[in-house]
Design an enzyme around this catalytic site. Structure first.
Site, PDB file in Angstrom:
ATOM      1  N   SER A 119      36.115  41.821  43.781  1.00  0.00           N
ATOM      2  CA  SER A 119      35.892  40.402  44.036  1.00  0.00           C
ATOM      3  C   SER A 119      34.533  39.949  43.517  1.00  0.00           C
ATOM      4  CB  SER A 119      35.951  40.127  45.539  1.00  0.00           C
ATOM      5  OG  SER A 119      35.542  38.808  45.846  1.00  0.00           O
ATOM      6  N   TYR A 142      33.184  40.951  54.026  1.00  0.00           N
ATOM      7  CA  TYR A 142      34.254  41.039  53.025  1.00  0.00           C
ATOM      8  C   TYR A 142      33.659  41.467  51.678  1.00  0.00           C
ATOM      9  CZ  TYR A 142      37.330  39.537  49.272  1.00  0.00           C
ATOM     10  OH  TYR A 142      38.067  39.512  48.115  1.00  0.00           O
ATOM     11  N   LYS A 180      48.018  31.734  52.928  1.00  0.00           N
ATOM     12  CA  LYS A 180      46.611  32.054  53.168  1.00  0.00           C
ATOM     13  C   LYS A 180      45.887  31.035  54.032  1.00  0.00           C
ATOM     14  CE  LYS A 180      44.195  33.945  49.900  1.00  0.00           C
ATOM     15  NZ  LYS A 180      43.493  34.207  48.617  1.00  0.00           N
TER      16      LYS A 180
END
Length: 333
Positions: A119, A142, A180
């Protein structure tokens, strides 16, 4: 009979698009792995062809007990908690980091290609988006879970006898992300807002940017699947690669594309940003306190390493990608 391709996170956004892209190639010997505690994700797989579905925990258990030894052609590892506001660090590290290490080590032992989702969150508030340790400083757990696994991959790569390729996804948008919720793309939210209320909302000026002028590297999900399949086709290519368009575009540009996409479907002419604002179709709201110090106001992938690996296809710009996505969303509605 050929071996299986495993797609983890297969019922999720990018995972389900990968399953569809494999199906388009005639590949159906796919083991779809996911956690359907959020049951509505199953809809992403309804039009897909797979050989089997396994719960994530069942899959890991079977892998560790040798059930798949010699039977897997490649693992496309997309399974992760992608909620950047998640505060349960133990859950995040177990789900994103430890799970990934288990699969990576199994793939290295079996000499099975391992393609995985990293990411752009690994870069935090940095302004240089190049795949180097000095540019990486994640802002949340995250981002840290993805960053830490990238470090493990880097440690393993010099000794790996099989492919290990990680992709640092920038702002991905496109079909199959509605499950999501608040973590879906701004393009999705713009479509929903405009359909429901006739207007969309963006953050007012912040970080030295004018209203809605903050910029991100928005990448259409079809481009993401194409890059994954390119590496699947070239198993000698390994490393960690940015996966964005290499171009930053503003949130205003996304909003204009979404609004004009909706207008086109209603037979109405496109409008400029100035006209959209004047007519009240776009509203700017104060930048939220909760995001101060935690918000990437600018991202732009340096894709030179991806290009050097031989991926030469052009990337879809926001204007085309969002228009295509709006048409898809309307058909689903």
């Amino acid at each position: 009979m050929s071996n299986y391709i495993v797609v983890t996170g297969a019922a999720g956004f990018i995972g389900s698009n990968l399953v569809r892209a494999l199906n388009a190639r005639g590949v159906t010997r796919i083991i779809a792995v996911d956690n359907l505690s959020r049951a509505d994700k199953f809809k992403n797989l309804v039009d897909c062809e797979i050989a089997d579905y396994l719960d994530k925990e069942d899959f890991i258990n079977r892998v560790q007990h040798g059930h798949f030894d010699g039977e897997i052609e490649a693992i496309l590892h997309q399974g992760a908690c992608s909620d950047t506001m998640e505060t349960d660090g133990r859950y995040m590290m177990e789900n994103n980091y430890r799970y990934s290490v288990i699969l990576l080590d199994w793939c290295l032992e079996q000499e099975v290609p391992f393609l995985y989702a990293s990411s752009a969150a690994t870069y935090g508030l940095g302004t240089v988006f190049r795949e180097e340790r000095g540019n990486e400083a994640p802002l949340n757990v995250y981002g840290y879970s993805k960053f830490l696994f990238d470090q493990i991959a880097r440690q393993r790569l010099p000794h790996a006898a099989s492919q290990v390729a990680g992709f640092r996804y920038f702002n991905v948008y496109g079909p199959r992300e509605s499950h999501k919720g608040r973590m879906a793309s701004v393009a999705f939210h713009h479509f929903r807002e405009f359909t429901e209320s006739g207007k969309v909302k963006l953050f007012a000026g912040s970080h030295g940017y004018a209203n809605g002028a903050q910029e991100r590297d928005f990448v259409y999900v079809d481009d993401v699947t194409r890059v994954n399949l390119f590496f699947l086709d070239h198993p000698k290519k390994s490393g960690i690669f940015n996966l964005g368009t290499g171009k930053a575009q503003s949130f205003n540009e996304v909003a204009v594309s979404a609004i004009n996409g909706c207008r086109a479907l209603a037979g109405e002419i496109p409008l400029s940003l100035e006209e959209i604002v004047r007519q009240g179709f776009l509203e700017y709201v104060p930048f939220p306190e909760a995001l101060k110090g935690k918000y990437q106001a600018y991202t732009c992938a340096d894709i030179s390493r991806l290009r050097a690996a031989g991926y030469e296809e052009p990337f879809v710009a926001v204007e085309e990608g969002v228009t295509r996505y709006v048409e898809w969303l309307r058909k689903q509605a």
